[in-house]
Write a protein that holds these residues in place. Sequence first.
Motif: not given
Length: 167
Positions: A113-117, A95, A101
């Motif tokens: 989810s990388d998109a939703k951190n 991850h 970030d």
Amino acid sequence: MRKSTAGAALLAAVSTVALGVLTAAPAQAAEYQSALKIRGAQYDAPGADRNSCSSGNTSQEYLTLKNYSKTATINLRGYVVEDATGNTFTFTASHSLQPGDYVRLRGGNGTDSDAKNVVYRDNCNFMWNNDRDTIYLYKPSGSFSDVHAYSKSGNDGDGNGYISFHS
């Protein structure tokens, strides 16, 4: 009285070492050498605590980790989060956190989810104590990345169950 130049040199060296010891940075300052730090913790999930995967609120308890580097990407694989009693979570999947970030490590089950951190602990038990605890973050090498102790009475002035550690 005769002065010894060797004795004077030894005294100067000891004085320099002693002064260095007195002015050395505190041991906990080592945490600031790591770019990955604990940004904050929702240590007390809103509502009554319910350790249940189907109807509980453990996903509302989370730890926010942030990459404070201005240039380096950090892969969380191998990092370990631990509490004072030895409950641990190890990031086993890759991850990546870009500079600036963050990721929220949540209790309960869910889809990382990388998109939703978000990364889920896949454990429906609470990890952080509601009154006081210590949060340890270890690098894959086993050395400290960051560590913070907290108490509800000493650190949570507004009583909302969330504490910030680094801005």
